[in-house]
Design an enzyme around this catalytic site. Structure first.
Site, PDB file in Angstrom:
ATOM      1  N   THR A 227      10.230   1.958  -3.736  1.00  0.00           N
ATOM      2  CA  THR A 227      10.060   0.518  -3.500  1.00  0.00           C
ATOM      3  C   THR A 227      10.779  -0.276  -4.584  1.00  0.00           C
ATOM      4  OG1 THR A 227       7.934   0.876  -2.428  1.00  0.00           O
ATOM      5  CG2 THR A 227       8.312  -1.318  -3.343  1.00  0.00           C
TER       6      THR A 227
ATOM      7  N   ASN B 221       0.852  -1.192   0.000  1.00  0.00           N
ATOM      8  CA  ASN B 221       0.000   0.000   0.000  1.00  0.00           C
ATOM      9  C   ASN B 221       0.888   1.241   0.000  1.00  0.00           C
ATOM     10  OD1 ASN B 221      -2.931  -0.940   0.272  1.00  0.00           O
ATOM     11  ND2 ASN B 221      -1.813  -2.184   1.778  1.00  0.00           N
ATOM     12  N   GLU B 222       1.160   1.709  -1.199  1.00  0.00           N
ATOM     13  CA  GLU B 222       2.085   2.821  -1.379  1.00  0.00           C
ATOM     14  C   GLU B 222       1.416   4.143  -0.992  1.00  0.00           C
ATOM     15  OE1 GLU B 222       4.995   2.110  -1.702  1.00  0.00           O
ATOM     16  OE2 GLU B 222       5.435   0.591  -3.201  1.00  0.00           O
ATOM     17  N   PRO B 223       2.201   5.225  -0.869  1.00  0.00           N
ATOM     18  CA  PRO B 223       1.618   6.526  -0.526  1.00  0.00           C
ATOM     19  C   PRO B 223       0.418   6.843  -1.425  1.00  0.00           C
ATOM     20  CG  PRO B 223       3.992   6.675  -0.493  1.00  0.00           C
ATOM     21  CD  PRO B 223       3.659   5.290  -0.999  1.00  0.00           C
TER      22      PRO B 223
END
Ligand code: PGA
Length: 310
Positions: free
Chosen positions: A190, A171-173
């Site tokens: 990432t 769950n990236e920014p």
């Protein structure tokens, strides 16, 4: 019989919490292996408790370097102390997409090598997002993954690592609080961090299937682990910062039973370690004004007010 859970009372965690600086319980261990052993023993105790009641234990599992020592300890407990995984159901957080299970970097392969091939888990109880699906089947797979988690009774105990972007799972920014399992585009940071595993950033997949923030927060207990100094800045943001989509791990502050488990290196940017004098008398933190602390505080003050030390 599993030995009783090793508990290390954080000497000054509650004080920091009381000071309103840390927004989630944090336990700091002297080493990553101590921390991993404690978490593995907690998981083992849960499996045994639920087994004794005739219930399944549903574990949410993570990949990466952080949880490997937990898996080592669980394997040891299986081999030497009779811990059985027959009543365990697992859901992994994520998988690269596209990704074949035979590839070196596959999380399915990782889980086999680090845990599943070494314990008595029933393969039909193992769930890992499928990196081999064509694009048009991914959304249906994700909905089905969520349904399976619900049908299993929900996750009892979720372990998490954290990326430098603050991601939990992938769950990236920008990931919303109500996100569920889905296909996501990986953040550049990432992909850079994964570059060595893929022999170059250009070989790192651009996408992954990940459980969402809401899927993670639905677990009854959530434990995020972080080891090493490179995790210290993002840990500070997750623990002391506002809840924000910019750091998905900060959403854990809103979970009633989420905790963070660190080694001393990953804790170095927390106020109670970096500038404890801002929180109250040092004695409250088990420290004293010796020459090292005095020098550190004086340097910090000089830098903060931008005045030289005379
Ligand atoms: P790591 O990865 O355990 O290899 O540091 C954690 C993550 O990116 O979630």
């Amino acid at each position: 019989m599993i030995s009783s859970i090793e508990t290390v009372t954080p000497a000054f965690g509650p004080h920091a919490l009381a000071a309103g600086v840390e927004h989630i319980p944090v336990t700091v261990y002297g080493s990553s292996s101590q921390a991993s052993r404690a978490v593995a023993q907690e998981i083992a105790a849960l499996i045994q408790l639920k087994h004794a009641r005739g219930e399944h234990t549903v574990l949410g599992l993570a990949t990466g370097s952080t949880p490997t020592s937990i898996y080592d300890e669980l394997i040891r407990l299986h081999r030497e102390e009779g811990l059985s995984f027959k009543n365990v159901i697992t859901f992994n957080l994520d998988e690269y997409w596209p990704m074949s299970p035979e590839e070196l970097q596959s999380y399915r392969r990782f889980m086999r090598e680090h845990l599943f091939d070494h314990v008595d888990i029933d393969p039909k109880n193992v769930h890992i997002p499928d990196g081999t699906l064509p694009m048009e089947k991914v959304a249906g797979f994700c909905a089905e993954y969520e349904r399976k988690m619900r049908d299993a009774g929900g996750i009892d105990y979720q372990i998490l690592g954290i990326g430098r972007t603050g991601h939990v799972g992938f769950n990236e920014p920008g990931s919303p609080r109500d996100s569920r399992t889905r296909l996501i585009t990986l953040d550049r940071v990432t992909r850079m961090d994964a570059a060595s595993d893929f022999f170059g950033e250009w070989n790192v997949p651009r996408k992954a299937i990940t459980m969402g923030v809401e899927s993670i927060l639905s677990a009854r207990t959530v434990v995020l682990l972080a080891f090493g100094e490179h995790k210290a800045p993002v840990i500070r943001r997750a623990v002391e910062g506002e809840v924000s989509a910019a750091v998905a791990a900060s959403y854990l502050q809103q979970h009633p039973s989420a905790r963070i488990v660190l080694d001393t290196s990953a804790a170095t940017e927390l106020t109670r370690f970096k500038t404890p004098w801002l929180l109250g008398p040092l004695e409250m933190f088990g420290l004293k004004w010796d020459s090292k602390t005095t020098r550190t505080a004086a340097t910090w003050l000089a830098m903060t007010v931008k005045k030289p030390l005379l």
